[in-house]
Structures are given as C-alpha cells and as structure tokens.
Design a protein around this motif. Sequence first.
Motif, PDB file in Angstrom:
ATOM      1  N   UNK A 222       0.823  -1.196   0.000  1.00 42.03           N
ATOM      2  CA  UNK A 222       0.000   0.000   0.000  1.00 42.03           C
ATOM      3  C   UNK A 222       0.863   1.255   0.000  1.00 42.03           C
ATOM      4  N   UNK A 223       0.272   2.341  -0.471  1.00 42.96           N
ATOM      5  CA  UNK A 223       0.979   3.627  -0.448  1.00 42.96           C
ATOM      6  C   UNK A 223       1.170   4.076   0.994  1.00 42.96           C
ATOM      7  N   UNK A 224       2.389   4.487   1.313  1.00 42.55           N
ATOM      8  CA  UNK A 224       2.703   4.952   2.661  1.00 42.55           C
ATOM      9  C   UNK A 224       3.485   6.254   2.589  1.00 42.55           C
ATOM     10  N   UNK A 225       3.325   7.043   3.629  1.00 43.67           N
ATOM     11  CA  UNK A 225       4.014   8.327   3.694  1.00 43.67           C
ATOM     12  C   UNK A 225       5.204   8.228   4.653  1.00 43.67           C
ATOM     13  N   UNK A 248      23.074  -8.790 -13.399  1.00 46.37           N
ATOM     14  CA  UNK A 248      21.923  -9.509 -13.947  1.00 46.37           C
ATOM     15  C   UNK A 248      22.277 -10.981 -14.011  1.00 46.37           C
ATOM     16  N   UNK A 249      21.386 -11.824 -13.525  1.00 50.84           N
ATOM     17  CA  UNK A 249      21.623 -13.262 -13.522  1.00 50.84           C
ATOM     18  C   UNK A 249      21.747 -13.792 -14.948  1.00 50.84           C
ATOM     19  N   UNK A 250      22.586 -14.804 -15.127  1.00 51.66           N
ATOM     20  CA  UNK A 250      22.820 -15.379 -16.453  1.00 51.66           C
ATOM     21  C   UNK A 250      21.854 -16.518 -16.794  1.00 51.66           C
ATOM     22  N   UNK A 251      20.886 -16.775 -15.911  1.00 44.53           N
ATOM     23  CA  UNK A 251      19.926 -17.837 -16.219  1.00 44.53           C
ATOM     24  C   UNK A 251      18.863 -17.330 -17.194  1.00 44.53           C
ATOM     25  N   UNK A 252      17.893 -18.173 -17.500  1.00 50.61           N
ATOM     26  CA  UNK A 252      16.890 -17.844 -18.506  1.00 50.61           C
ATOM     27  C   UNK A 252      15.756 -16.976 -17.979  1.00 50.61           C
ATOM     28  N   UNK A 253      15.672 -16.788 -16.660  1.00 49.31           N
ATOM     29  CA  UNK A 253      14.585 -15.998 -16.097  1.00 49.31           C
ATOM     30  C   UNK A 253      14.767 -14.521 -16.439  1.00 49.31           C
ATOM     31  N   UNK A 254      13.672 -13.814 -16.790  1.00 50.71           N
ATOM     32  CA  UNK A 254      13.790 -12.375 -17.063  1.00 50.71           C
ATOM     33  C   UNK A 254      14.133 -11.626 -15.773  1.00 50.71           C
ATOM     34  N   UNK A 255      14.995 -10.601 -15.838  1.00 56.00           N
ATOM     35  CA  UNK A 255      15.357  -9.856 -14.626  1.00 56.00           C
ATOM     36  C   UNK A 255      14.163  -9.107 -14.047  1.00 56.00           C
ATOM     37  N   UNK A 256      14.023  -9.152 -12.739  1.00 56.98           N
ATOM     38  CA  UNK A 256      12.883  -8.530 -12.051  1.00 56.98           C
ATOM     39  C   UNK A 256      13.419  -7.623 -10.952  1.00 56.98           C
ATOM     40  N   UNK A 257      12.793  -6.469 -10.822  1.00 57.44           N
ATOM     41  CA  UNK A 257      13.097  -5.547  -9.730  1.00 57.44           C
ATOM     42  C   UNK A 257      11.781  -5.232  -9.028  1.00 57.44           C
ATOM     43  N   UNK A 258      11.726  -5.562  -7.741  1.00 57.16           N
ATOM     44  CA  UNK A 258      10.470  -5.462  -7.002  1.00 57.16           C
ATOM     45  C   UNK A 258      10.595  -4.453  -5.869  1.00 57.16           C
ATOM     46  N   UNK A 259       9.600  -3.560  -5.757  1.00 55.37           N
ATOM     47  CA  UNK A 259       9.531  -2.575  -4.681  1.00 55.37           C
ATOM     48  C   UNK A 259       8.325  -2.925  -3.808  1.00 55.37           C
ATOM     49  N   UNK A 260       8.562  -3.167  -2.537  1.00 61.01           N
ATOM     50  CA  UNK A 260       7.499  -3.600  -1.636  1.00 61.01           C
ATOM     51  C   UNK A 260       7.515  -2.754  -0.361  1.00 61.01           C
ATOM     52  N   UNK A 261       6.365  -2.187  -0.026  1.00 67.86           N
ATOM     53  CA  UNK A 261       6.251  -1.410   1.206  1.00 67.86           C
ATOM     54  C   UNK A 261       5.630  -2.275   2.306  1.00 67.86           C
ATOM     55  N   UNK A 262       6.190  -2.156   3.496  1.00 66.86           N
ATOM     56  CA  UNK A 262       5.727  -2.947   4.640  1.00 66.86           C
ATOM     57  C   UNK A 262       5.682  -2.029   5.854  1.00 66.86           C
ATOM     58  N   UNK A 263       4.642  -2.182   6.668  1.00 66.93           N
ATOM     59  CA  UNK A 263       4.556  -1.433   7.924  1.00 66.93           C
ATOM     60  C   UNK A 263       4.771  -2.396   9.084  1.00 66.93           C
ATOM     61  N   UNK A 264       5.780  -2.124   9.892  1.00 61.79           N
ATOM     62  CA  UNK A 264       6.097  -2.961  11.046  1.00 61.79           C
ATOM     63  C   UNK A 264       5.407  -2.371  12.278  1.00 61.79           C
ATOM     64  N   UNK A 265       4.367  -3.046  12.741  1.00 61.02           N
ATOM     65  CA  UNK A 265       3.605  -2.542  13.880  1.00 61.02           C
ATOM     66  C   UNK A 265       4.408  -2.596  15.181  1.00 61.02           C
ATOM     67  N   UNK A 272      10.832  -0.243   3.178  1.00 58.33           N
ATOM     68  CA  UNK A 272      10.794  -0.424   1.729  1.00 58.33           C
ATOM     69  C   UNK A 272      11.792  -1.521   1.365  1.00 58.33           C
ATOM     70  N   UNK A 273      11.275  -2.636   0.860  1.00 61.80           N
ATOM     71  CA  UNK A 273      12.130  -3.746   0.408  1.00 61.80           C
ATOM     72  C   UNK A 273      12.317  -3.651  -1.098  1.00 61.80           C
ATOM     73  N   UNK A 274      13.580  -3.587  -1.529  1.00 61.08           N
ATOM     74  CA  UNK A 274      13.906  -3.553  -2.956  1.00 61.08           C
ATOM     75  C   UNK A 274      14.618  -4.861  -3.288  1.00 61.08           C
ATOM     76  N   UNK A 275      13.986  -5.678  -4.130  1.00 60.51           N
ATOM     77  CA  UNK A 275      14.465  -7.042  -4.380  1.00 60.51           C
ATOM     78  C   UNK A 275      14.708  -7.248  -5.867  1.00 60.51           C
TER      79      UNK A 275
END
Length: 345
Positions: A222-225, A248-265, A272-275
Amino acid sequence: MKWIKQIYDCFHAYKQWFFMLMATSLLFSFLAWLAYPETFKVLVGLMIVFTLAMISLSVFIIIRKQKIIKAAFQDFLLEPNETNEERLCHVSPKTHWSFIRRMGSVIRSYQSELNDQAIELTDYENYIEGWVHEIKKPLSLMTLVLDNRSDEMSPLVRQRMFHVRDKILGDVERILYFARLRATHKDYIFESINLLAFCKQTIENHQSLLDESAFQIQFIGEEMQILSDRKGLAFILEQIISNSTKYVSQNQDPPILKFETVYDEMSDQTILNITDNGPGVSEEDLPFIFDKGFTGGRGTYTRQATGMGLFLVSKMAYDLAIQLDVKSGIGSGLTISLIFPHVKQ
C-alpha cells in the motif's frame, strides 16, 4: 578523589627522593639514639614531624608545578608556535628543554604538511565539483539532440544512446556525492513523501537503464508516507537500481526488480524492500557490501564494479537516519531494506 590520585601520582613519580629523605631521617634517628639516648624520644619525634612537614610541602609544590606545566602544555598542543614552546620550557625543568623544542619542531613540520594537504584536497574537491557541473552541459546537449533528432535514429540506437547517457549521469552523480561526503553543512530538506509514487517516479527517470536489460518492475504493498529528503532518497534508489542492472543473472529468467512497502507494527516503522533476482551475494561477502571499494567474489559479475555505489548509499542513509538491512544468497537475488524512522508529527 582527584586530589588523592594526584598525591599518589606525585609519590609514584618522585618515590626515590622520598625514600632517600626517609632513609636519611632513619639514619639521623639511629645516630641520635647513639649520641643522646636520654633525649632520644624527643629528637625522634622532632625528626618525624620535620620529615612529614618536608614531604607535605614537597608534594604541594610538585602538584602546583604540575598544574602550571599541564596548562602550558595544553596551550602548546592547541597552538604549537614558538611562543607557547618557550612558555612551556620556562615552566618545565631545564633538562626537558631539548625534548620540548624537538617536539615543537616536529609538530610544526607535520602541521605545515597537513595544511598543505588540506589546501590541495580543497582544490581537488572544487575541481571535481566544477568538472561535474561542466560535464552536465554536453550531457544536456546530448539529451536535446536525442529528443529533437530521434526520427533520424533507429529505436535500438536511440535506446542505447539514452542508456549510455543515463549511465554517465549516474557516474557523475556518484562523483558529486562522494566529493560532498566531507561537507560540514548538508542542504537536506525533509518533507512528507508518498513512498511508492516516489519509487515509480524514480523508475521513470531511469527507465533506459532498466530497458537495456529488459527488467520487469513490480510494485507491491500500500501507499505509505515517510519523512525524508527527496534528493537524498532519490540518490539512494538510483544507486540500488544501478547496482541491480550491473548484476543480472545469467539464467533464462527475465530480470525482475520489485519494490514492496511494509509497515512494522512492533517498531512502528515503514520499510521499503527492494528485491532483484540477480546472482545474489555469498554469505561471507554480505556483511561487507556497504564497505568502500568492496566488490565481492562473484567473478565476472564484478569486473565492472567499483564498490562505490552501495558505500555512498550507506553514507546517505546514515545522514537521512535510514537503517539498512540486506538479505541474499548465491543464486537467490538480493534484497535491500530501507527502514525509515518513525517521526511524530
């Protein structure tokens, strides 16, 4: 307790003289016993009183002298000029004068060398910053040509040209931030930022780097401030994106860049996890990836690496009070977590 330590230090420094004084008193006490046995107790009492008085007076004079020497020595260390050197010699024993003058000469020599190096470093930093601003002019002209003459180029050539331009801009920004690391004053402006929207904007500004390797971008959560400096946060994201495009990995999988927001209660923090799904980092290399110049041991993947990108990320994150956490393994990609501080409005 301070005066007890001073007395102890005084006795320890001049113990041989106090032992000699007490030995002399014992000798005269023995002679008094031989010569005047009938008045021996009176004479011994007087000798003990006189010895204690001499020791007390000596301790007082020595401690007072040491305070004067300490004050003069501190002034000499703060400013080791010839005036303070002579003042220190004046209050110190004459046997120490040659050592003090030699020390002053060596300190002034090193101080002169440090001043020269500081001037050279300042000139170098000014030159680098000037060069960075000058190199942006031809890059701007390059952008203008690409925008206005794009119909004269094939899509592939245009994409490659934008890719090269963005790589040069990234290198220039790294040089500029590295030159400013030692700056005393930071021009940070902290403001409220929509985190996912900011990530999307940063991706758009560096789309050519991602298109060159056919990266797939994913946004999760979700969007977070958060409260941070826009330029500094953009620089952190740019360096992490650039780092992912290098490895970039040399395997056959297409390269992926993922941005994930998480709130730790539990900690009341936004994360912000960048994977990416790149080759990953080995367990023994993981603690050192933010060290200056570290490129790891991944063979061909590090031949183009300088080890500066993530080092600058760690420095900028420290300035912005952002905690960094990293998880990875060989063949399992890399996840860099930005943990933003909780700020009460």
